[in-house]
Design an enzyme around this catalytic site. Structure first.
Site, PDB file in Angstrom:
ATOM      1  N   ASP A 146       4.975  -1.123  12.634  1.00  0.00           N
ATOM      2  CA  ASP A 146       5.702  -0.236  11.736  1.00  0.00           C
ATOM      3  C   ASP A 146       6.070   1.054  12.487  1.00  0.00           C
ATOM      4  OD1 ASP A 146       6.736   0.563   9.266  1.00  0.00           O
ATOM      5  OD2 ASP A 146       4.843   1.492   8.633  1.00  0.00           O
ATOM      6  N   ASP A 164      12.054   2.475  15.726  1.00  0.00           N
ATOM      7  CA  ASP A 164      12.630   3.486  14.844  1.00  0.00           C
ATOM      8  C   ASP A 164      13.299   4.576  15.680  1.00  0.00           C
ATOM      9  OD1 ASP A 164      13.255   5.434  13.066  1.00  0.00           O
ATOM     10  OD2 ASP A 164      11.259   5.626  12.178  1.00  0.00           O
ATOM     11  N   GLU A 210      16.565   1.016  12.548  1.00  0.00           N
ATOM     12  CA  GLU A 210      16.779   1.926  11.401  1.00  0.00           C
ATOM     13  C   GLU A 210      17.966   2.837  11.644  1.00  0.00           C
ATOM     14  OE1 GLU A 210      13.393   3.747   9.544  1.00  0.00           O
ATOM     15  OE2 GLU A 210      14.578   5.343   8.650  1.00  0.00           O
ATOM     16  N   GLY A 213       5.283   8.608   1.605  1.00  0.00           N
ATOM     17  CA  GLY A 213       4.240   9.413   1.002  1.00  0.00           C
ATOM     18  C   GLY A 213       4.220   9.343  -0.518  1.00  0.00           C
ATOM     19  N   HIS A 261      12.114   1.272   3.277  1.00  0.00           N
ATOM     20  CA  HIS A 261      10.855   1.994   3.540  1.00  0.00           C
ATOM     21  C   HIS A 261      10.585   2.935   2.368  1.00  0.00           C
ATOM     22  CE1 HIS A 261       9.944   1.292   7.918  1.00  0.00           C
ATOM     23  NE2 HIS A 261      11.043   0.591   7.741  1.00  0.00           N
ATOM     24  N   GLY A 262       9.393   3.525   2.392  1.00  0.00           N
ATOM     25  CA  GLY A 262       9.078   4.552   1.395  1.00  0.00           C
ATOM     26  C   GLY A 262       9.180   4.031  -0.020  1.00  0.00           C
ATOM     27  N   ASN A 316       8.605  -1.915   1.998  1.00  0.00           N
ATOM     28  CA  ASN A 316       7.409  -1.347   2.646  1.00  0.00           C
ATOM     29  C   ASN A 316       6.566  -0.555   1.661  1.00  0.00           C
ATOM     30  OD1 ASN A 316       8.607  -2.298   4.970  1.00  0.00           O
ATOM     31  ND2 ASN A 316       8.380  -0.381   6.092  1.00  0.00           N
ATOM     32  N   ILE A 317       5.286  -0.918   1.607  1.00  0.00           N
ATOM     33  CA  ILE A 317       4.378  -0.259   0.671  1.00  0.00           C
ATOM     34  C   ILE A 317       3.077   0.105   1.385  1.00  0.00           C
ATOM     35  CG2 ILE A 317       3.019  -0.574  -1.446  1.00  0.00           C
ATOM     36  CD1 ILE A 317       5.310  -2.555  -2.343  1.00  0.00           C
TER      37      ILE A 317
HETATM   38  P1  13P Z   1       5.268   4.541   1.183  1.00  0.00           P
HETATM   39  O1  13P Z   1       4.724   5.824   1.689  1.00  0.00           O
HETATM   40  O2  13P Z   1       6.231   4.755   0.056  1.00  0.00           O
HETATM   41  O3  13P Z   1       4.214   3.547   0.817  1.00  0.00           O
HETATM   42  O4  13P Z   1       6.134   3.878   2.378  1.00  0.00           O
HETATM   43  C1  13P Z   1       5.514   3.097   3.369  1.00  0.00           C
HETATM   44  C2  13P Z   1       6.425   2.784   4.499  1.00  0.00           C
HETATM   45  O5  13P Z   1       7.632   2.929   4.443  1.00  0.00           O
HETATM   46  C3  13P Z   1       5.789   2.258   5.725  1.00  0.00           C
HETATM   47  O6  13P Z   1       6.713   2.091   6.753  1.00  0.00           O
HETATM   48  O1  G3H Z   2       5.577   4.984   7.064  1.00  0.00           O
HETATM   49  C1  G3H Z   2       4.448   5.249   7.381  1.00  0.00           C
HETATM   50  C2  G3H Z   2       3.304   4.443   6.874  1.00  0.00           C
HETATM   51  O2  G3H Z   2       2.938   4.842   5.588  1.00  0.00           O
HETATM   52  C3  G3H Z   2       2.171   4.486   7.839  1.00  0.00           C
HETATM   53  O3  G3H Z   2       1.554   5.718   7.809  1.00  0.00           O
HETATM   54  O4  G3H Z   2       1.634   6.427  10.159  1.00  0.00           O
HETATM   55  O5  G3H Z   2      -0.049   7.417   8.571  1.00  0.00           O
HETATM   56  O6  G3H Z   2      -0.291   5.059   9.366  1.00  0.00           O
HETATM   57  P1  G3H Z   2       0.659   6.216   9.060  1.00  0.00           P
HETATM   58 ZN    ZN Z   3       8.283   3.537   6.763  1.00  0.00          ZN
END
Ligand code: 13P
Ligand code: G3H
Ligand code: ZN
Length: 309
Positions: A82, A104, A134, A181, A211-212, A254-255
């Site tokens: 990721d 990314d 991306e 977040g 994402h997000g 993505n979650i």
């Molecule tokens: P969230 O912070 O919404 O769970 O998004 C996660 C994400 O995009 C990981 O790449």
């Molecule tokens: O998009 C980011 C993901 O939520 C992963 O978060 O980089 O803190 O592991 P992290």
């Molecule tokens: Zn992400």
């Protein structure tokens, strides 16, 4: 069954109008909660590892835990990097057994993003590893890098064909208003479905990634706030919007934050209710169960990938 890449998963998801959940993993309980849910619902899965997760847990531990999950579930599972931010990181993950990587380059110029993404694709393709690129930039926090909303930008649909053609990526993450977040929207949640539609018109049959996409479940926010935490004002993407995206060209959602919230809520609650509890198994079990429940809910009610393994 060995680890799979995302090619077949996305083809089927696109054709049948559902999305695959890409859940971030950092330890055994998270991997177990997610994979137990997917097994129950017979759902294909993407387990994703960020640079931060790799640093925290060690790539080998995570790989071996995911291999154990495959033995336990016999599901098609992709192990995905990721937010890879360099060729070297992507190469390391590919060499280490990941079946999919994200490069990314969304913070770079269009030309720099193309050059970096192409370099990763050229290394990944002969090794049967799929690559996500991306375009556009999400707001929020990733790996301690805070992207302010004024630095975030929607994907420009007029750039996507050239980007995909020149890089050879297998999927494309776009920015339509989601953010990383637990604090995604101050006021009303709004996603630019017009951008998603325009992108998919320009890239027929091509898998799009969101994402997000955590919904920030109010039940968990409330538990955290009632048991010594303070995340007042946390707000996520409404699930009906995600369901709609999943029926469109979005094949990967993505979650991460929703799992963090579920886990934190249950640990806070368990420790608060029983201050004498110092057995990690006794507070991590309810956390793992909560992750299982939330992932099952996502699979059935949001992604629509139940029974698609
Ligand atoms: P969230 O912070 O919404 O769970 O998004 C996660 C994400 O995009 C990981 O790449
Ligand atoms: O998009 C980011 C993901 O939520 C992963 O978060 O980089 O803190 O592991 P992290
Ligand atoms: Zn992400």
């Amino acid at each position: 069954m060995p680890l799979v890449n995302t090619k077949e998963m996305f083809k089927k998801a696109y054709e049948e109008g559902y999305a695959i959940g890409a859940f971030n993993v950092n330890n055994m309980e998270i991997i177990q909660g997610i994979t137990e849910a997917a097994k129950k619902q017979q759902a294909p899965l993407i387990l994703q590892v960020s640079a931060g997760a790799r640093k925290y847990a060690n790539q080998t531990y995570l790989l071996k835990l995911v291999e154990a999950a495959i033995i336990e579930t016999d599901l098609p599972i992709a192990l995905h990097l990721d937010h890879g931010d360099s060729f070297e990181l992507c190469k390391d993950c590919i060499d280490g057994g990941f079946t999919s990587v994200m490069i990314d380059g969304s913070h770079l110029t269009f030309e720099e993003n193309i050059a970096l993404t192409k370099q990763v694709v050229e290394y990944a393709k002969p090794r049967n590893v799929t690559v996500e690129g991306e375009l556009g930039r999400l707001a929020g926090v990733e790996d301690d890098i805070n992207v302010n909303s004024e630095d975030a930008s929607y994907t420009k649909p007029e750039e996507v064909e050239e980007f995909v053609k020149r890089t050879g990526v297998d999927s494309l993450a776009i920015a339509i208003g989601t953010s990383h977040g637990a604090f995604k929207f101050k006021g009303e949640a709004k996603l630019r479905f017009d951008i998603l539609e325009e992108v998919s018109k320009r890239l027929p049959g091509f898998p799009i990634v969101l994402h997000g996409a955590s919904s920030v479940i109010p039940e968990f926010v409330q538990i955290i706030n009632e048991h010594g935490g303070d995340i007042a004002g946390a707000k996520g993407v409404p699930e009906d919007m995600l369901r709609k995206a999943a029926t469109m060209a979005v094949c990967k959602i993505n979650i991460d934050s929703d799992l963090r919230l579920a886990m934190t809520a249950k640990i806070r609650e368990a420790l608060d209710i029983d201050p004498k509890n110092f057995d990690p198994r006794k507070y991590l079990s309810p956390a793992r169960d909560a992750i299982k429940d939330i992932v099952e809910h996502k699979i059935v009610e949001v992604l629509g990938c139940n029974g698609k393994a």
